[in-house]
Design an enzyme around this catalytic site. Sequence first.
Site, PDB file in Angstrom:
ATOM      1  N   GLU A 242       0.857  -1.183   0.000  1.00 50.97           N
ATOM      2  CA  GLU A 242       0.000   0.000   0.000  1.00 50.97           C
ATOM      3  C   GLU A 242       0.894   1.234   0.000  1.00 50.97           C
ATOM      4  O   GLU A 242       1.789   1.366   0.842  1.00 50.97           O
ATOM      5  CB  GLU A 242      -0.908  -0.031   1.240  1.00 50.97           C
ATOM      6  CG  GLU A 242      -1.860   1.138   1.283  1.00 50.97           C
ATOM      7  CD  GLU A 242      -3.170   0.808   1.997  1.00 50.97           C
ATOM      8  OE1 GLU A 242      -3.489  -0.380   2.225  1.00 50.97           O
ATOM      9  OE2 GLU A 242      -3.890   1.773   2.324  1.00 50.97           O
TER      10      GLU A 242
ATOM     11  N   LYS B  91      -4.125  -0.338  13.885  1.00 54.75           N
ATOM     12  CA  LYS B  91      -5.013   0.682  13.309  1.00 54.75           C
ATOM     13  C   LYS B  91      -6.424   0.212  13.621  1.00 54.75           C
ATOM     14  O   LYS B  91      -6.875  -0.799  13.083  1.00 54.75           O
ATOM     15  CB  LYS B  91      -4.784   0.757  11.801  1.00 54.75           C
ATOM     16  CG  LYS B  91      -5.769   1.645  11.049  1.00 54.75           C
ATOM     17  CD  LYS B  91      -5.380   1.762   9.572  1.00 54.75           C
ATOM     18  CE  LYS B  91      -6.378   2.581   8.778  1.00 54.75           C
ATOM     19  NZ  LYS B  91      -5.990   2.737   7.359  1.00 54.75           N
TER      20      LYS B  91
ATOM     21  N   GLU C 255     -10.918   4.186   9.023  1.00 57.20           N
ATOM     22  CA  GLU C 255     -11.067   3.824   7.607  1.00 57.20           C
ATOM     23  C   GLU C 255     -11.571   2.391   7.444  1.00 57.20           C
ATOM     24  O   GLU C 255     -11.035   1.622   6.637  1.00 57.20           O
ATOM     25  CB  GLU C 255      -9.738   4.020   6.870  1.00 57.20           C
ATOM     26  CG  GLU C 255      -9.266   5.467   6.879  1.00 57.20           C
ATOM     27  CD  GLU C 255      -8.016   5.726   6.049  1.00 57.20           C
ATOM     28  OE1 GLU C 255      -7.184   4.814   5.921  1.00 57.20           O
ATOM     29  OE2 GLU C 255      -7.889   6.857   5.550  1.00 57.20           O
TER      30      GLU C 255
ATOM     31  N   ARG D 257      -2.479   3.419  16.957  1.00 56.15           N
ATOM     32  CA  ARG D 257      -2.502   4.608  16.093  1.00 56.15           C
ATOM     33  C   ARG D 257      -3.646   5.559  16.432  1.00 56.15           C
ATOM     34  O   ARG D 257      -4.748   5.124  16.787  1.00 56.15           O
ATOM     35  CB  ARG D 257      -2.597   4.193  14.631  1.00 56.15           C
ATOM     36  CG  ARG D 257      -1.338   3.483  14.167  1.00 56.15           C
ATOM     37  CD  ARG D 257      -1.486   3.023  12.743  1.00 56.15           C
ATOM     38  NE  ARG D 257      -0.960   3.947  11.772  1.00 56.15           N
ATOM     39  CZ  ARG D 257      -1.616   4.330  10.683  1.00 56.15           C
ATOM     40  NH1 ARG D 257      -2.851   3.930  10.449  1.00 56.15           N
ATOM     41  NH2 ARG D 257      -1.049   5.138   9.810  1.00 56.15           N
TER      42      ARG D 257
ATOM     43  N   ARG E 134     -12.321  17.116  10.023  1.00 56.80           N
ATOM     44  CA  ARG E 134     -11.467  15.932  10.163  1.00 56.80           C
ATOM     45  C   ARG E 134     -10.205  16.248  10.967  1.00 56.80           C
ATOM     46  O   ARG E 134      -9.712  15.399  11.717  1.00 56.80           O
ATOM     47  CB  ARG E 134     -11.111  15.424   8.758  1.00 56.80           C
ATOM     48  CG  ARG E 134     -10.105  14.308   8.766  1.00 56.80           C
ATOM     49  CD  ARG E 134      -9.965  13.687   7.408  1.00 56.80           C
ATOM     50  NE  ARG E 134      -8.777  12.852   7.355  1.00 56.80           N
ATOM     51  CZ  ARG E 134      -8.329  12.248   6.271  1.00 56.80           C
ATOM     52  NH1 ARG E 134      -8.986  12.370   5.134  1.00 56.80           N
ATOM     53  NH2 ARG E 134      -7.246  11.499   6.319  1.00 56.80           N
TER      54      ARG E 134
ATOM     55  N   LYS F  64       0.342  10.612  13.578  1.00 54.55           N
ATOM     56  CA  LYS F  64       0.963  11.177  12.369  1.00 54.55           C
ATOM     57  C   LYS F  64       1.455  12.591  12.659  1.00 54.55           C
ATOM     58  O   LYS F  64       0.902  13.278  13.527  1.00 54.55           O
ATOM     59  CB  LYS F  64      -0.035  11.187  11.217  1.00 54.55           C
ATOM     60  CG  LYS F  64      -0.370   9.795  10.699  1.00 54.55           C
ATOM     61  CD  LYS F  64      -1.197   9.825   9.423  1.00 54.55           C
ATOM     62  CE  LYS F  64      -1.505   8.400   8.977  1.00 54.55           C
ATOM     63  NZ  LYS F  64      -2.266   8.324   7.717  1.00 54.55           N
TER      64      LYS F  64
ATOM     65  N   ASP G  78      -3.323  14.060   7.088  1.00 54.52           N
ATOM     66  CA  ASP G  78      -2.824  12.790   6.565  1.00 54.52           C
ATOM     67  C   ASP G  78      -1.590  12.971   5.692  1.00 54.52           C
ATOM     68  O   ASP G  78      -1.700  12.888   4.471  1.00 54.52           O
ATOM     69  CB  ASP G  78      -3.936  12.107   5.752  1.00 54.52           C
ATOM     70  CG  ASP G  78      -3.525  10.738   5.259  1.00 54.52           C
ATOM     71  OD1 ASP G  78      -2.497  10.220   5.733  1.00 54.52           O
ATOM     72  OD2 ASP G  78      -4.236  10.186   4.393  1.00 54.52           O
TER      73      ASP G  78
ATOM     74  N   GLU H 115       3.615   9.197  -0.666  1.00 53.03           N
ATOM     75  CA  GLU H 115       2.230   9.067  -1.122  1.00 53.03           C
ATOM     76  C   GLU H 115       1.701  10.383  -1.693  1.00 53.03           C
ATOM     77  O   GLU H 115       1.045  10.399  -2.719  1.00 53.03           O
ATOM     78  CB  GLU H 115       1.344   8.613   0.048  1.00 53.03           C
ATOM     79  CG  GLU H 115      -0.132   8.607  -0.312  1.00 53.03           C
ATOM     80  CD  GLU H 115      -1.032   8.169   0.831  1.00 53.03           C
ATOM     81  OE1 GLU H 115      -0.522   7.824   1.911  1.00 53.03           O
ATOM     82  OE2 GLU H 115      -2.257   8.177   0.629  1.00 53.03           O
TER      83      GLU H 115
ATOM     84  N   HIS I 241      -4.601  18.577   0.397  1.00 53.17           N
ATOM     85  CA  HIS I 241      -5.462  17.545  -0.172  1.00 53.17           C
ATOM     86  C   HIS I 241      -6.131  17.949  -1.475  1.00 53.17           C
ATOM     87  O   HIS I 241      -7.331  17.726  -1.675  1.00 53.17           O
ATOM     88  CB  HIS I 241      -6.515  17.101   0.849  1.00 53.17           C
ATOM     89  CG  HIS I 241      -6.593  15.597   0.942  1.00 53.17           C
ATOM     90  ND1 HIS I 241      -6.691  14.792  -0.171  1.00 53.17           N
ATOM     91  CD2 HIS I 241      -6.578  14.752   2.006  1.00 53.17           C
ATOM     92  CE1 HIS I 241      -6.722  13.526   0.213  1.00 53.17           C
ATOM     93  NE2 HIS I 241      -6.641  13.469   1.530  1.00 53.17           N
TER      94      HIS I 241
END
Length: 625
Positions: free
Chosen positions: A130, A250, A254, A287, A298, A322, A327, A355, A465
């Site tokens: 991923e 996690k 999600e 996490r 968010r 994080k 993100d 990413e 984003h």
Amino acid sequence: MKKMAIIVLLLYLFIPQISAEDGSRLWLQNKSKGTETLSIAKQELKQSWKGKAVEFQLINDFENDAFKIIGNAKKIKIIASSDIALLYGVYHLLGLQQTGKITNDLNINEYPHCQYRILNHWDNLDGSIERGYAGKSLWKWDELPHKISPRYAEYARANASIGINGTVLNNVNASPQILQTEMLQKVKALADVFRPYGIKVYLSVNFSSPAIIGNLKTSDPLDKEVQQWWKNKTDEIYRLIPDFGGFLVKANSEGQPGPQDFGRTHADGANLLADALRPHNGIVMWRAFVYASNGDDRAKQAYTEFTPLDGRFRDNVILQIKNGPIDFQPREPYHPLFGAMPQTAVMPEFQITQEYLGSSNHLVFLATMWREFFESVNFQSFKAIAGVANTGNDTNWCGHPFSQANWYAFGRLAWNPRLLPETIADEWLRMTFSNDSAFVDPVKTMMLDSWETAVNYMTPLGLHHLFAYDHHYGPEPWCDVPDARADWLPKYYHRADNQGIGFDRTSNGSDAVSQYPSPLREKWNHPSDCPEKYLLWFHHLPWDYPMKSGRILWDELCYKYDGSVKQVREFQGIWDKQESRVDAERFRLVQSKLEIQAHDAVWWKDACLLYFQTFSQLPISSGNF
Ligand code: BDP
């Protein structure tokens, strides 16, 4: 009483290196093959050390992983309390040699800032990764435990050379199958290869494992059978791998299962696993990357959810947060959970894999970003640090030769967060390419400018984003996906309209700003006091808002996009001049990647400015600043 062991090493003749360079040797000079830590250390010296006699001295009461290097005209002594720390000392010494820094009187004291310095692999059991951009997984699950790829030891060696001492082998979106006995045998085989290099193995676990592979009726953390199941499973792991590190989880994020599925808290979930690991000294990295689709900003959700749990976690739980609250965006302000949970151990999670920063196509040196993070938080208390790995089975490990610098930088900063990006870039360039200052100086400047440049051609002035849906490679600020969660779409973040652009997180808006301590919350609440790098993160401002440069906001956006495109072209110019100083293979690869980067920067600029222009209705003033 101090136990002392001194091993004097004979020096061997320098073995000439082969000249072909496919990138696989990273910043290390020679291949190493060894079984136990000390013999690896000796072997490394034998193969690469060209100086005076080196002695090892083991001292019992020296701090864990710390080492000293003391040298005079005749010999060099490496002093430490464990074989692993001696090995760290050897890599340090070889690094000094590679960068031309051996002097007659060495007096070096090195110790790691964090106890746990861990890579997180988002590798799936089918070999895919991923957010991986350098080929397939390094772990050949179908061949293990019988066939041991030589790359496992090379991987461990590279990590040991920069002080990394842990690896989470599998994706945080974890398959429960990783805990099946058959898989654990394979994990054990990897742990056995990594051990002499001081690398402990950890696993990501799926919270529903008791129900899915244990056939229990529930995975409720307060259920006695569930508790017993985790205890038994953990004991089984430690029978195979006595120095197993622990679990990464996690949960309720999600779509992943978690304690909230049973009306329990994150603390209940983490403590369940912590209790199973405690007898073995294992840790849980739980996490904090959570966000429900409840309409709340968010950026605020992890803080809202976790701060009430402060003090309710066992002491072998570390909350893995994080670096920023959304993100892994190209730039984020630090996550407000840092500093907000004084009774809970916390650790940062960085993303080494790019990413949101052009995959393995763009040259972006991340030490600069991580430095900005360390300057914003009180890192003294961090016992641990995690980085999402950028490795794969590509010959050069990371896809882009310069992405290797981010793996290197992560290890160096986990060891010492005070290191400056320029120091790290300098070391890495000299070790990986050349000590020629005609090469090092301009290329280092390019590396140090590269992150800010990428921020500016992707998401300048606090935008975030704007990425294409799902794969997150290019720009798609207009993106609309029917039925998608609002907070997975760029419009949720940029909020462009005829009036202006940006997310109002002030006290008049979502009030995310109030999650930061004073005086930051007051400062960031006002556009004129808010640093412009975070402006549109916290504010929705009119297109003609006056910026510090004297330009209006719209023109400033044009300026940032246009300026960063020019900057990438300058990077190309810098690199093109290095042809005579770099081996042909890596020269050409970097050159072609920079061509992609220059193309993509224009793509970002055009896509974002032409789209935002439909709202601003103002001319794109590129080039006229
Ligand atoms: C996001 C990635 C997603 C990860 C998630 C996470 O897009 O693939 O699973 O973070 O960190 O950045 O859990």
